[in-house]
Structures are given as structure tokens and as C-alpha cells.
Design an enzyme around this catalytic site. Structure first.
Site, mmCIF file in Angstrom:
data_model
loop_
_atom_site.group_PDB
_atom_site.id
_atom_site.type_symbol
_atom_site.label_atom_id
_atom_site.label_comp_id
_atom_site.label_asym_id
_atom_site.label_seq_id
_atom_site.Cartn_x
_atom_site.Cartn_y
_atom_site.Cartn_z
ATOM 1 N N THR A 97 0.813 -1.221 0.000
ATOM 2 C CA THR A 97 0.000 0.000 0.000
ATOM 3 C C THR A 97 0.848 1.272 0.000
ATOM 4 O O THR A 97 1.778 1.407 0.788
ATOM 5 C CB THR A 97 -0.914 0.008 1.241
ATOM 6 O OG1 THR A 97 -1.624 -1.220 1.269
ATOM 7 C CG2 THR A 97 -1.865 1.182 1.212
ATOM 8 N N GLU A 209 18.319 5.237 -2.780
ATOM 9 C CA GLU A 209 17.940 6.521 -3.363
ATOM 10 C C GLU A 209 18.114 7.597 -2.302
ATOM 11 O O GLU A 209 18.390 7.294 -1.136
ATOM 12 C CB GLU A 209 16.498 6.477 -3.896
ATOM 13 C CG GLU A 209 15.450 6.226 -2.836
ATOM 14 C CD GLU A 209 14.055 5.954 -3.424
ATOM 15 O OE1 GLU A 209 13.966 5.391 -4.517
ATOM 16 O OE2 GLU A 209 13.068 6.310 -2.766
ATOM 17 N N HIS A 247 8.483 9.180 -4.038
ATOM 18 C CA HIS A 247 8.424 8.450 -2.778
ATOM 19 C C HIS A 247 8.410 9.442 -1.614
ATOM 20 O O HIS A 247 9.178 10.397 -1.605
ATOM 21 C CB HIS A 247 9.639 7.537 -2.625
ATOM 22 C CG HIS A 247 9.619 6.344 -3.521
ATOM 23 N ND1 HIS A 247 10.775 5.716 -3.914
ATOM 24 C CD2 HIS A 247 8.607 5.661 -4.093
ATOM 25 C CE1 HIS A 247 10.466 4.684 -4.695
ATOM 26 N NE2 HIS A 247 9.157 4.642 -4.825
#
Lengths: 291, 378
Positions: A97, A209, A247
Site C-alpha cells: 500500500t 535513493e 516516494h
């Protein structure tokens, strides 16, 4: 061997009657994953792709003994679904999710740990042990069994690297997506430790990242405790500070969490860092040949 | 999502935190009226989502309403870090003896909320933390019990705050923590928290950033978004459900996945170009989403070429290709497009695109190289 999921995986899908849950259940079954049960409150007694559906996780556990749960439940209800699985004693919970409020995850993270349960994600693609089991949303066909363990904060970027490895004839033991949120259940270090102890894994690829300091913690752990070769890739060299790059966790804040810092940490730990995703395959070939 | 100082102060005030209440003005005339209403000396402060307002000249003292009007006319319309100031806050000038810092953030490494305080208030706290780490004191909140009274008192004692002032400081710290939790904030900050001449505490500047993922359960807070402050393209992207960040380069990017989007930007840089944006269309790559993404990218006048990088994954390559073609029929694109498409049935997808006259390449490296070259030759 592989880590976390394999032929012995008995999967429960929470949110199995939803669009995502139903679609990925079918995809996982097609890949060969044993999906033993689904849960959607109020849909007990139904079947989805031949899988029995229960109202509660406890009922599903009593009837079918799953050992992994795949949570594909919308953000407002996902924390509750994770805790329901944890309370039912399922040892591994994989939550794909996206969009769960981070403060909700702070509570869930600590509650899940207190119950001795492993959570992967949220906001992750899941994981796959090629040829054995897929508990995730990644395309199965790009993978091939082999000696390289992969751990990543990203989804499609992981597929990119896996595809490059597969095309170079290099297979994977397990590919684990830990998720792109600021608070996630399983860190790079947790997965590195499992790969270090997995006899099938001979080399490790870590895809990081910008944002946070998990990559730096991973570099420190590699320096101290990982004897297998590791190859790194860090996305976001060109990301501007202070902006969230898709993100929720990918943000350079207060001058911390830059790609440059993370690359420097890896290089200091003796981990070669690829400049391009495809270069990961070249570097992995080199480290495997050296062994 | 950023809030303005006046919005944060209004929320802090509701929680019993003593804030320096002011009046928002959109014109110099309104600023003068606000100063008349408040009486005495006032401070006129730019309300804009940018740091460094003071250094940029966005905060001015005014002795009377005429000066307030003059200050506002200088500040309104000013550019601070690329943002135009459209509002000022006019607040009473407060005489104080000491300045503190008080803030609540998430400590990602500890996976806990941390309350931070410092006696070096009124300056950039990140700088203080870097240069004099011992000047910042911290207490981590328990994930289940929260931030306890003794922890708040401990912060005060460690800062050397006198016993008669500790209770007031601790109450503010605990309320600030409560605001943070109740609003799903990612930052709640008072800088400076001052000790006034008459030994009372007052928040002179209030700052709040909200977790975008928490907004669905706070519709009242979501309504506080200042759409005038948003880049119009970023606004369109947000409404279309697309992650988009505008940058300064010339190669527009349309990618699926956040990590792959960043890697694509990096590849453009590696081949000598500059990305014009970060853009993640998310899963599925439907024609509608791709069309919205194309519209957003071509609306940026700096864009000289477009790189579409789709790792199809489970989505079939031919479906993605059809989506792209539909979108390209809908949107007038006048710069070269380089498409990289991988996934199930990629060959079929490729053929569809090539038959329509588009360049399709196999690897993202090649795509980046071509897109950079195309941007440079435009």
C-alpha cells in the site's frame, strides 16, 4: 535456498476481493505461489481465483495455516490490516500500500516488532525468489534463478536492474523491495544480514535513493559484517534539495540524504557504485568472477 | 504541504500555545489598517513558502501605521527564492530578553517522533545542529505513550531554564507535540520561542509542514493549501495524480516509478543534458495519465525534447503503446520524443509506435543519449 519466501510459502492475501488484490492474486498463482486464503471483512465464504475468502485473518489462519500475508488494502485501512495479521501470528507481512500516513507507521512499526513479526514495506513491490515464489507485484518473467540477492527501495528501478542482470545471464536468489516510505518495517541492514547467511546468495545488489540515512547504515554494516561482494546503485544524483521525489521518503532535507553522501559511504565500505542501472550487471559479473 | 506562518500560528493558538496574533494583509492599505487596529509598533512579515525571509528583507519593523504601509508596499510583490510574496502578516512588535528554538519532527533513523529544543533560537536550527550539536537537546517520544511531561521538563532543565519558567516551557513543548500528532504534521516548529520582558513565553514565529499522506483524514487542513503558491504545472499534476517536480533543464521526462524517474534524470545528466522535470505517472500507464503527463511536460517552454521511459512490467507493452499513441493524438507535441518501452509484449508495442513514426529504443541509456542530443540540436 533463498530468503523469506520459497516453495514452502503459504500465502494469505488481505484485500483479495479488491481490484489490486484480485489481480495480483491471479498473477502470483500463475507464477506458482501457493495462495491458500484471502481475507476481506464481510466477503467470507466467497472464492477469488479458487482461493477461499474469510472475514478475519484469525479464521483464515485456523483454516489454512498461511505463513506469509500480502496486504493490498487501501491506505486508510492498511495499518489495521497489518496489525490484524501480526496479532494472528503471521511471521511475515508484505504491505504494498502507498500513501499510509507516516505517523501511523511509527506506531505500526513498533507494535509489529513487539510481536516478533517481520513487516516488509509499506509502499513496496514485495519480493520474489525466482522459480520458487512471488509475493509481490513485480513482473515475474524478467527474473531468473541464480546467485544474486537484490534489495531495493524502489519498484520499477529494481525491475530495470533485474532485467539487466537476466539479460546478462546472471540470475537472482531473491529480490526484495523494502519500500519508499520514510518508516518501513524492514531495512537494508535486515536484508543484508539475511543474504549474508543465505548459502545460495553469492553477491548482493543494493539499490538506494536519496533521503534518510538507511544507505549509510547499510554501508557501515557491510564494512563490519558482510563478507560477500556488494554492488550499489543510488538514484537521485540530480534531485534538488527539499523536494519530495515521488516516494514520501525520497527527500533531501537539511542538507542530509544526498546521493553524493550515500555514494561516498558505499565507496568507503569498498562497495562499487554503478553510474547507470545497466552497469550494475557489469559490476556484478566482475565481482562474481573474482570469487 | 507547507502552511503559512499565520495558518500555523492560528492552529498553535487553538492548542493554547501563546502566539503573537496578527492580521493578514494583501495590500499596503490593508497593512496600514491592521497596524492602526493593533496600535503601537508592529512587525510586517512576508507570508510565503520560502525560508530566509529575514535575510531577503521580507520582515520589517514599523513604528506607526504609515511605516507599516510603506513596509508592506516594499514586501508585497517581492521575490523570495523564486516565490512572489502576495500576503503579509502584521503583528505587534514584542520586546524580549531571550530566544529559544522548539521543534517537533520525525527521526527516521529511530522511527520515532523527536522533540528538539535549543537556547540558540531565532537562527537556522540546522546550522546550529551542524556547528554546535551540543546546543540542541532532544527527547524521543514513546510510540504508544507519547511525549511525557518529565521529558518536556528535562528539555527545559537541560537548557538551563529557571525553575519558575520550566512549567510554562514544558506545557508549550507538550502542546506542540500534540499539534504535530493531531495534524499528521512532518514539522511543527516555533523559532523563536521568546521570553518576553515581563517573563512570559511567546511564540514569535510558527511553522508547520503537513504529511501529504495524512491529508485524506484532515480535510479542514487540506483546505488550507495556498494554490497561488503552487507552480501551475505542479498543481495540474497533483490534480491528475501524477508526481511532478519542475526543474531547470531542457529534457522533459515521463517515467513510471519514482526510483526509475530519478535514475532517468541521472542518466540524462550523465549524457551531458539537464532534466526539465521529475515525473512519475505511477502504475498502469493509462492513456489518460500519459496524456496528462504529456500536456504538463510540453507546457514547460524550456523543454526541447521528451524522454518517455516505461518499464511495462505486468502492464502489457502493446497496451502502453496504445495509450501513448492516444495521448499523442490528443496533445500537440512540437519537440522530438524518444520512447523507451520494455515489458510483456514489448515487440508488439514497439511495432505500433514505430508504425506511427516514433523512435523507440531498447535501453534507457540509449534513450537518454538520444534525448539529450535531440534537445541540443533544437
Amino acid at each position: 535456498m533463498a530468503i523469506l519466501v520459497d516453495e514452502s510459502t503459504r500465502l494469505l492475501v488481505q484485500g483479495i476481493t479488491g481490484r489490486e488484490g484480485s489481480f495480483h492474486t491471479q498473477q502470483m498463482i500463475e507464477y506458482g505461489t501457493r495462495v491458500v486464503a484471502g481475507v476481506t471483512p464481510g466477503a467470507g465464504g466467497r472464492e477469488v481465483h479458487g482461493v477461499p475468502v474469510f472475514d478475519t485473518v484469525a479464521e483464515a489462519v485456523a483454516a489454512t495455516q498461511p505463513n506469509v500475508s500480502f496486504v493490498a488494502v487501501p491506505a486508510p485501512f492498511a495499518p489495521d490490516a497489518i496489525l490484524e495479521a501480526a496479532d494472528a501470528g503471521i511471521p511475515l507481512i508484505v504491505c504494498i500500500t502507498e500513501g499510509i500516513p507516516v505517523l501511523e507507521m511509527v506506531r505500526v512499526y513498533h507494535a509489529v516488532r513487539a510481536r516478533g513479526v517481520r513487516l516488509l514495506g509499506p509502499n513496496c513491490p514485495g519480493l520474489i525468489s525466482p522459480g520458487k515464489a512471488k509475493v509481490g507485484i513485480m513482473p515475474g518473467f524478467i527474473h531468473t534463478p541464480g546467485p544474486v540477492g537484490i534489495v531495493s527501495r524502489s519498484g520499477t528501478l529494481t525491475y530495470e536492474v533485474v532485467w539487466a542482470l537476466t539479460r546478462a545471464g546472471i540470475g537472482q536468489s531473491t529480490a526484495v523491495g523494502i519500500g519508499g516510505d520514510p518508516v518501513i518495517g524492514t531495512s537494508f541492514v535486515d536484508v543484508l544480514e539475511m543474504f549474508q547467511h543465505d548459502p545460495e546468495t553469492q553477491a548482493i545488489v543494493l539499490i538506494g535513493e536519496i533521503g534518510g540515512a538507511d544507505e549509510e547504515a547499510a554501508a557501515e554494516y557491510i564494512r563490519r559484517s558482510v563478507t560477500k561482494p556488494v554492488v550499489g546503485f543510488i538514484a537521485g544524483r540530480t534531485a534538488p534539495p527539499g523536494r519530495r521525489m515521488g516516494h514520501a521518503g525520497a527527500i533531501i532535507s537539511g542538507g542530509r540524504g544526498t546521493a553524493a553522501e550515500k555514494i561516498a559511504a558505499f565507496e568507503a565500505a569498498g562497495v562499487p557504485v554503478a553510474e547507470r542501472p545497466a552497469q550494475v550487471a557489469e559490476l556484478v559479473r566482475q565481482v562474481l568472477e573474482r570469487r | 504541504m507547507d502552511l503559512h506562518e499565520y495558518q500555523a500560528a492560528e492552529i498553535f493558538g487553538r492548542y493554547g500555545i501563546p502566539v503573537n496574533r496578527g492580521i493578514v494583509a494583501r495590500t499596503p492599505e490593508e497593512a496600514r489598517q491592521a497596524a492602526e487596529q493593533l496600535g503601537g509598533r508592529v512587525v510586517v512579515k512576508a507570508q510565503v513558502h520560502a525560508g530566509g525571509r529575514g535575510k531577503a528583507g521580507g520582515i520589517r519593523l514599523a513604528n506607526d501605521p504609515a511605516e507599516a504601509e510603506a513596509a508592506a508596499s516594499q514586501i508585497l510583490g517581492m521575490e523570495i527564492r523564486g516565490r512572489t510574496v502576495r500576503k503579509v502578516l502584521v503583528a505587534p512588535a514584542v520586546a524580549f530578553d531571550r530566544e529559544y528554538y522548539l521543534g517537533v519532527v520525525l527521526d527516521r533513523d529511530a522511527r520515532r517522533i523527536v522533540v528538539m529544543a535549543s537556547s540558540a533560537g531565532g537562527v537556522d536550527i540546522e546550522e546550529v545542529a551542524r556547528e554546535r550539536p551540543e546546543a540542541v537537546v532532544r527527547e524521543h517520544a514513546d510510540p504508544f505513550l507519547g511525549f511525557l511531561d518529565y521529558q518536556a521538563r528535562r528539555l527545559a532543565f537541560r537548557l538551563g531554564i529557571e525553575p519558575d519558567l520550566v512549567r510554562g516551557f514544558a506545557a508549550i513543548a507538550r502542546q506542540l507535540y500534540q499539534v504535530y500528532v493531531d495534524c499528521d504534521a512532518s514539522l511543527a516548529e516555533i523559532n523563536p520561542l521568546v521570553l518576553t520582558r515581563d517573563r512570559t513565553w511567546m511564540a514569535l514565529d510558527s511553522k508547520m509542514v503537513l504529511d501529504d499522506n495524512g491529508l485524506f483524514r484532515h480535510p479542514d487542513l487540506a483546505d488550507l493549501r495556498d494554490t497561488e503558491e503552487e507552480d501551475p504545472l505542479e498543481r495540474e499534476a497533483r490534480l491528475a495524480g501524477i508526481s511532478f517536480v519542475r526543474l531547470d533543464g531542457t529534457v522533459g521526462c515521463i517515467v513510471n516509478g519514482a526510483g526509475l524517474s530519478m535514475a532517468t534524470m541521472d542518466a540524462i545528466k550523465l549524457y551531458g543534458g539537464e532534466p526539465a522535470n521529475f515525473l512519475d505517472i505511477g502504475g498502469g500507464a493509462s492513456a489518460q495519465r500519459v496524456a496528462a503527463a504529456l500536456r504538463i511536460v510540453v507546457a514547460d517552454p524550456n523543454v526541447r525534447s521528451i524522454l518517455v521511459n516505461i518499464f511495462g512490467g505486468i502492464t502489457r507493452g502493446d497496451v502502453v503503446a496504445q495509450g501513448l499513441l492516444e495521448a499523442l493524438r490528443e496533445v500537440d507535441v512540437r519537440v522530438p520524443i524518444v520512447i523507451r518501452l520494455v515489458g510483456t509484449r514489448q515487440e508488439e508495442g514497439r511495432r505500433l509506435l514505430e508504425d506511427a513514426g516514433f523512435t523507440v529504443v531498447d535501453t534507457m541509456e540509449e534513450a537518454a543519449e538520444r534525448a539529450v542530443a535531440a534537445a541540443k540540436s533544437q
